[in-house]
Write a protein that holds these residues in place. Sequence first.
Motif, PDB file in Angstrom:
ATOM      1  N   GLU A   1     -39.019  -5.741 -33.746  1.00  0.00           N
ATOM      2  CA  GLU A   1     -37.675  -6.295 -33.704  1.00  0.00           C
ATOM      3  C   GLU A   1     -36.813  -5.632 -34.782  1.00  0.00           C
ATOM      4  O   GLU A   1     -35.672  -5.263 -34.515  1.00  0.00           O
ATOM      5  CB  GLU A   1     -37.725  -7.817 -33.908  1.00  0.00           C
ATOM      6  N   LEU A   2     -37.411  -5.500 -35.987  1.00  0.00           N
ATOM      7  CA  LEU A   2     -36.659  -4.844 -37.067  1.00  0.00           C
ATOM      8  C   LEU A   2     -36.334  -3.397 -36.708  1.00  0.00           C
ATOM      9  O   LEU A   2     -35.235  -2.914 -36.983  1.00  0.00           O
ATOM     10  CB  LEU A   2     -37.469  -4.875 -38.367  1.00  0.00           C
ATOM     11  N   GLU A   3     -37.294  -2.723 -36.092  1.00  0.00           N
ATOM     12  CA  GLU A   3     -37.054  -1.331 -35.712  1.00  0.00           C
ATOM     13  C   GLU A   3     -35.925  -1.231 -34.688  1.00  0.00           C
ATOM     14  O   GLU A   3     -35.093  -0.323 -34.764  1.00  0.00           O
ATOM     15  CB  GLU A   3     -38.338  -0.707 -35.172  1.00  0.00           C
ATOM     16  N   ASN A   4     -35.896  -2.163 -33.747  1.00  0.00           N
ATOM     17  CA  ASN A   4     -34.818  -2.166 -32.747  1.00  0.00           C
ATOM     18  C   ASN A   4     -33.467  -2.417 -33.400  1.00  0.00           C
ATOM     19  O   ASN A   4     -32.469  -1.781 -33.054  1.00  0.00           O
ATOM     20  CB  ASN A   4     -35.090  -3.220 -31.675  1.00  0.00           C
ATOM     21  N   GLN A   5     -33.425  -3.350 -34.341  1.00  0.00           N
ATOM     22  CA  GLN A   5     -32.182  -3.637 -35.045  1.00  0.00           C
ATOM     23  C   GLN A   5     -31.734  -2.427 -35.865  1.00  0.00           C
ATOM     24  O   GLN A   5     -30.539  -2.108 -35.909  1.00  0.00           O
ATOM     25  CB  GLN A   5     -32.349  -4.848 -35.954  1.00  0.00           C
ATOM     26  N   LEU A   6     -32.686  -1.758 -36.502  1.00  0.00           N
ATOM     27  CA  LEU A   6     -32.337  -0.571 -37.284  1.00  0.00           C
ATOM     28  C   LEU A   6     -31.806   0.543 -36.393  1.00  0.00           C
ATOM     29  O   LEU A   6     -30.865   1.252 -36.769  1.00  0.00           O
ATOM     30  CB  LEU A   6     -33.555  -0.078 -38.067  1.00  0.00           C
TER      31      LEU A   6
ATOM     32  N   VAL B   1     -35.370   1.839 -43.485  1.00  0.00           N
ATOM     33  CA  VAL B   1     -36.290   2.423 -42.497  1.00  0.00           C
ATOM     34  C   VAL B   1     -37.645   2.688 -43.147  1.00  0.00           C
ATOM     35  O   VAL B   1     -38.697   2.389 -42.570  1.00  0.00           O
ATOM     36  CB  VAL B   1     -35.689   3.712 -41.890  1.00  0.00           C
ATOM     37  N   ASN B   2     -37.630   3.226 -44.370  1.00  0.00           N
ATOM     38  CA  ASN B   2     -38.885   3.488 -45.080  1.00  0.00           C
ATOM     39  C   ASN B   2     -39.631   2.191 -45.403  1.00  0.00           C
ATOM     40  O   ASN B   2     -40.859   2.114 -45.273  1.00  0.00           O
ATOM     41  CB  ASN B   2     -38.628   4.284 -46.367  1.00  0.00           C
ATOM     42  N   GLN B   3     -38.895   1.180 -45.822  1.00  0.00           N
ATOM     43  CA  GLN B   3     -39.518  -0.110 -46.133  1.00  0.00           C
ATOM     44  C   GLN B   3     -40.148  -0.729 -44.889  1.00  0.00           C
ATOM     45  O   GLN B   3     -41.245  -1.286 -44.953  1.00  0.00           O
ATOM     46  CB  GLN B   3     -38.496  -1.068 -46.745  1.00  0.00           C
ATOM     47  N   VAL B   4     -39.463  -0.632 -43.768  1.00  0.00           N
ATOM     48  CA  VAL B   4     -40.006  -1.172 -42.521  1.00  0.00           C
ATOM     49  C   VAL B   4     -41.272  -0.410 -42.120  1.00  0.00           C
ATOM     50  O   VAL B   4     -42.255  -1.009 -41.678  1.00  0.00           O
ATOM     51  CB  VAL B   4     -38.942  -1.138 -41.391  1.00  0.00           C
ATOM     52  N   ALA B   5     -41.267   0.898 -42.299  1.00  0.00           N
ATOM     53  CA  ALA B   5     -42.457   1.693 -41.978  1.00  0.00           C
ATOM     54  C   ALA B   5     -43.635   1.279 -42.867  1.00  0.00           C
ATOM     55  O   ALA B   5     -44.772   1.148 -42.391  1.00  0.00           O
ATOM     56  CB  ALA B   5     -42.160   3.179 -42.137  1.00  0.00           C
ATOM     57  N   GLN B   6     -43.372   1.063 -44.157  1.00  0.00           N
ATOM     58  CA  GLN B   6     -44.429   0.612 -45.066  1.00  0.00           C
ATOM     59  C   GLN B   6     -44.923  -0.775 -44.682  1.00  0.00           C
ATOM     60  O   GLN B   6     -46.122  -1.044 -44.689  1.00  0.00           O
ATOM     61  CB  GLN B   6     -43.921   0.596 -46.514  1.00  0.00           C
TER      62      GLN B   6
ATOM     63  N   LYS C   1     -44.852  -2.124 -41.722  1.00  0.00           N
ATOM     64  CA  LYS C   1     -45.607  -2.006 -40.470  1.00  0.00           C
ATOM     65  C   LYS C   1     -47.027  -1.516 -40.748  1.00  0.00           C
ATOM     66  O   LYS C   1     -47.994  -2.052 -40.197  1.00  0.00           O
ATOM     67  CB  LYS C   1     -44.877  -1.045 -39.528  1.00  0.00           C
ATOM     68  N   ALA C   2     -47.164  -0.514 -41.611  1.00  0.00           N
ATOM     69  CA  ALA C   2     -48.491  -0.002 -41.952  1.00  0.00           C
ATOM     70  C   ALA C   2     -49.317  -1.080 -42.652  1.00  0.00           C
ATOM     71  O   ALA C   2     -50.510  -1.259 -42.370  1.00  0.00           O
ATOM     72  CB  ALA C   2     -48.366   1.238 -42.840  1.00  0.00           C
ATOM     73  N   SER C   3     -48.687  -1.810 -43.551  1.00  0.00           N
ATOM     74  CA  SER C   3     -49.376  -2.883 -44.272  1.00  0.00           C
ATOM     75  C   SER C   3     -49.825  -3.980 -43.308  1.00  0.00           C
ATOM     76  O   SER C   3     -50.955  -4.475 -43.394  1.00  0.00           O
ATOM     77  CB  SER C   3     -48.446  -3.458 -45.341  1.00  0.00           C
ATOM     78  N   MET C   4     -48.952  -4.374 -42.406  1.00  0.00           N
ATOM     79  CA  MET C   4     -49.289  -5.411 -41.437  1.00  0.00           C
ATOM     80  C   MET C   4     -50.414  -4.952 -40.505  1.00  0.00           C
ATOM     81  O   MET C   4     -51.273  -5.742 -40.126  1.00  0.00           O
ATOM     82  CB  MET C   4     -48.059  -5.808 -40.620  1.00  0.00           C
ATOM     83  N   GLN C   5     -50.417  -3.679 -40.152  1.00  0.00           N
ATOM     84  CA  GLN C   5     -51.482  -3.136 -39.303  1.00  0.00           C
ATOM     85  C   GLN C   5     -52.818  -3.226 -40.029  1.00  0.00           C
ATOM     86  O   GLN C   5     -53.829  -3.615 -39.447  1.00  0.00           O
ATOM     87  CB  GLN C   5     -51.171  -1.683 -38.920  1.00  0.00           C
ATOM     88  N   SER C   6     -52.818  -2.890 -41.315  1.00  0.00           N
ATOM     89  CA  SER C   6     -54.032  -2.981 -42.123  1.00  0.00           C
ATOM     90  C   SER C   6     -54.521  -4.427 -42.208  1.00  0.00           C
ATOM     91  O   SER C   6     -55.718  -4.703 -42.064  1.00  0.00           O
ATOM     92  CB  SER C   6     -53.763  -2.434 -43.529  1.00  0.00           C
TER      93      SER C   6
END
Length: 109
Positions: free
Chosen positions: A1-6, A48-53, A55-60
């Motif tokens: 959702e955040l990625e879509n908003q961005l 965008v960088n924070q969202v990517a981080q 997302k990676a953290s949530m995946q872990s």
Amino acid sequence: ELENQLTAKSKTLDDLKQSLASNGSAEQTPEAQSLRLAELCEMKDSIVNQVAQLKASMQSILEQWRAYDDIYAEVSLMTTRYLYCIDQCKPSGEEASLEALKKQVKTLQ
């Protein structure tokens, strides 16, 4: 959702760049507009960088929870098996006579 908003906000920011480039504004100088636009682009890139981080953290975290669930299910099954075995091995309230032991061996077999 955040990625879509961005993505939507990035498009809006690109539209704003084009609009300012073609029209300009009487309220601010072109230099001030360019600075403000550059700040907005930097803020967007940072988000965008924070969202990517994130997302990676949530995946872990999700992978760790899956591993936990698998191990928990295995431990739960083992516990149930051990409890069943302990229940089957209990003496049946009788004296530990030869007959009682034979009956227990037969039950276990």
